[in-house]
Motif scaffolding. Structure first.
Motif, PDB file in Angstrom:
ATOM      1  N   ARG A   1     -28.495 -16.120 -68.518  1.00  0.00           N
ATOM      2  CA  ARG A   1     -28.536 -15.738 -67.102  1.00  0.00           C
ATOM      3  C   ARG A   1     -29.492 -16.714 -66.416  1.00  0.00           C
ATOM      4  O   ARG A   1     -30.599 -16.955 -66.905  1.00  0.00           O
ATOM      5  CB  ARG A   1     -29.037 -14.306 -66.932  1.00  0.00           C
ATOM      6  N   VAL A   2     -29.047 -17.276 -65.288  1.00  0.00           N
ATOM      7  CA  VAL A   2     -29.857 -18.207 -64.517  1.00  0.00           C
ATOM      8  C   VAL A   2     -30.049 -17.618 -63.134  1.00  0.00           C
ATOM      9  O   VAL A   2     -29.076 -17.300 -62.447  1.00  0.00           O
ATOM     10  CB  VAL A   2     -29.168 -19.587 -64.416  1.00  0.00           C
ATOM     11  N   ARG A   3     -31.314 -17.480 -62.739  1.00  0.00           N
ATOM     12  CA  ARG A   3     -31.661 -17.080 -61.382  1.00  0.00           C
ATOM     13  C   ARG A   3     -32.299 -18.300 -60.736  1.00  0.00           C
ATOM     14  O   ARG A   3     -33.317 -18.791 -61.220  1.00  0.00           O
ATOM     15  CB  ARG A   3     -32.632 -15.901 -61.408  1.00  0.00           C
ATOM     16  N   ILE A   4     -31.688 -18.782 -59.662  1.00  0.00           N
ATOM     17  CA  ILE A   4     -32.096 -20.080 -59.127  1.00  0.00           C
ATOM     18  C   ILE A   4     -31.991 -20.138 -57.614  1.00  0.00           C
ATOM     19  O   ILE A   4     -31.077 -19.561 -57.017  1.00  0.00           O
ATOM     20  CB  ILE A   4     -31.243 -21.203 -59.773  1.00  0.00           C
ATOM     21  N   ALA A   5     -32.948 -20.830 -56.997  1.00  0.00           N
ATOM     22  CA  ALA A   5     -32.897 -21.190 -55.580  1.00  0.00           C
ATOM     23  C   ALA A   5     -33.175 -22.685 -55.516  1.00  0.00           C
ATOM     24  O   ALA A   5     -34.030 -23.193 -56.243  1.00  0.00           O
ATOM     25  CB  ALA A   5     -33.945 -20.426 -54.785  1.00  0.00           C
ATOM     26  N   SER A   6     -32.427 -23.387 -54.682  1.00  0.00           N
ATOM     27  CA  SER A   6     -32.604 -24.829 -54.572  1.00  0.00           C
ATOM     28  C   SER A   6     -32.209 -25.294 -53.179  1.00  0.00           C
ATOM     29  O   SER A   6     -31.217 -24.812 -52.623  1.00  0.00           O
ATOM     30  CB  SER A   6     -31.728 -25.549 -55.604  1.00  0.00           C
ATOM     31  N   PRO A   7     -32.941 -26.262 -52.637  1.00  0.00           N
ATOM     32  CA  PRO A   7     -32.530 -26.835 -51.349  1.00  0.00           C
ATOM     33  C   PRO A   7     -31.161 -27.503 -51.435  1.00  0.00           C
ATOM     34  O   PRO A   7     -30.472 -27.642 -50.430  1.00  0.00           O
ATOM     35  CB  PRO A   7     -33.621 -27.871 -51.037  1.00  0.00           C
ATOM     36  N   ARG A   8     -30.755 -27.878 -52.635  1.00  0.00           N
ATOM     37  CA  ARG A   8     -29.441 -28.504 -52.825  1.00  0.00           C
ATOM     38  C   ARG A   8     -28.298 -27.543 -52.494  1.00  0.00           C
ATOM     39  O   ARG A   8     -27.168 -27.961 -52.290  1.00  0.00           O
ATOM     40  CB  ARG A   8     -29.276 -28.973 -54.273  1.00  0.00           C
ATOM     41  N   PHE A   9     -28.576 -26.233 -52.445  1.00  0.00           N
ATOM     42  CA  PHE A   9     -27.544 -25.243 -52.158  1.00  0.00           C
ATOM     43  C   PHE A   9     -27.318 -25.032 -50.664  1.00  0.00           C
ATOM     44  O   PHE A   9     -26.359 -24.361 -50.280  1.00  0.00           O
ATOM     45  CB  PHE A   9     -27.904 -23.892 -52.780  1.00  0.00           C
ATOM     46  N   ALA A  10     -28.180 -25.591 -49.838  1.00  0.00           N
ATOM     47  CA  ALA A  10     -28.095 -25.373 -48.389  1.00  0.00           C
ATOM     48  C   ALA A  10     -26.732 -25.797 -47.860  1.00  0.00           C
ATOM     49  O   ALA A  10     -26.250 -26.896 -48.133  1.00  0.00           O
ATOM     50  CB  ALA A  10     -29.196 -26.132 -47.676  1.00  0.00           C
ATOM     51  N   GLY A  11     -26.103 -24.896 -47.117  1.00  0.00           N
ATOM     52  CA  GLY A  11     -24.824 -25.182 -46.487  1.00  0.00           C
ATOM     53  C   GLY A  11     -23.622 -25.087 -47.399  1.00  0.00           C
ATOM     54  O   GLY A  11     -22.500 -25.306 -46.962  1.00  0.00           O
ATOM     55  N   LEU A  12     -23.832 -24.771 -48.676  1.00  0.00           N
ATOM     56  CA  LEU A  12     -22.726 -24.661 -49.631  1.00  0.00           C
ATOM     57  C   LEU A  12     -22.323 -23.206 -49.827  1.00  0.00           C
ATOM     58  O   LEU A  12     -23.179 -22.318 -49.818  1.00  0.00           O
ATOM     59  CB  LEU A  12     -23.131 -25.251 -50.990  1.00  0.00           C
ATOM     60  N   ASN A  13     -21.037 -22.980 -50.041  1.00  0.00           N
ATOM     61  CA  ASN A  13     -20.601 -21.627 -50.361  1.00  0.00           C
ATOM     62  C   ASN A  13     -20.956 -21.330 -51.820  1.00  0.00           C
ATOM     63  O   ASN A  13     -21.390 -22.215 -52.570  1.00  0.00           O
ATOM     64  CB  ASN A  13     -19.110 -21.427 -50.079  1.00  0.00           C
TER      65      ASN A  13
END
Length: 95
Positions: A54-66
């Protein structure tokens, strides 16, 4: 085989974390090996580790992506582990 005998590409929470940190520069990251809970299920290696994560992740790379695109970034970063035994990956994208 013990945890110390693993090949360099054998999936571990630490190795997955390192790859994700390098690929996605997360602001939040937690990698949990849930393999023991899946012993006897499809994809289990019988060792109790290294197959289900299980991976719980936040990243600026996800901005604007579905969500699909966000998950694809994670899967793409971890593709080398799939051939090495990674069977199941639960991804929780955090904001």
């Amino acid at each position: 085989m013990t945890a110390n005998d693993q090949s360099p590409s054998f999936p571990t929470a630490g190795k997955i974390e390192t790859v994700l940190r390098n690929a996605l520069s997360p602001t939040t990251l937690e990698v949990i090996d849930e393999s023991a809970a899946h012993a006897g299920h499809a994809g289990s290696n019988g060792l109790g580790y290294g197959t289900h994560f299980r991976v719980r992740i936040a990243s600026p790379r996800f901005a604007g992506l579905n969500r699909v695109a966000q998950h694809r970034l994670v899967y793409d970063a971890l593709r080398d582990f799939t051939a090495a035994g990674l069977h199941a990956l639960a991804i929780e994208v955090r904001s």
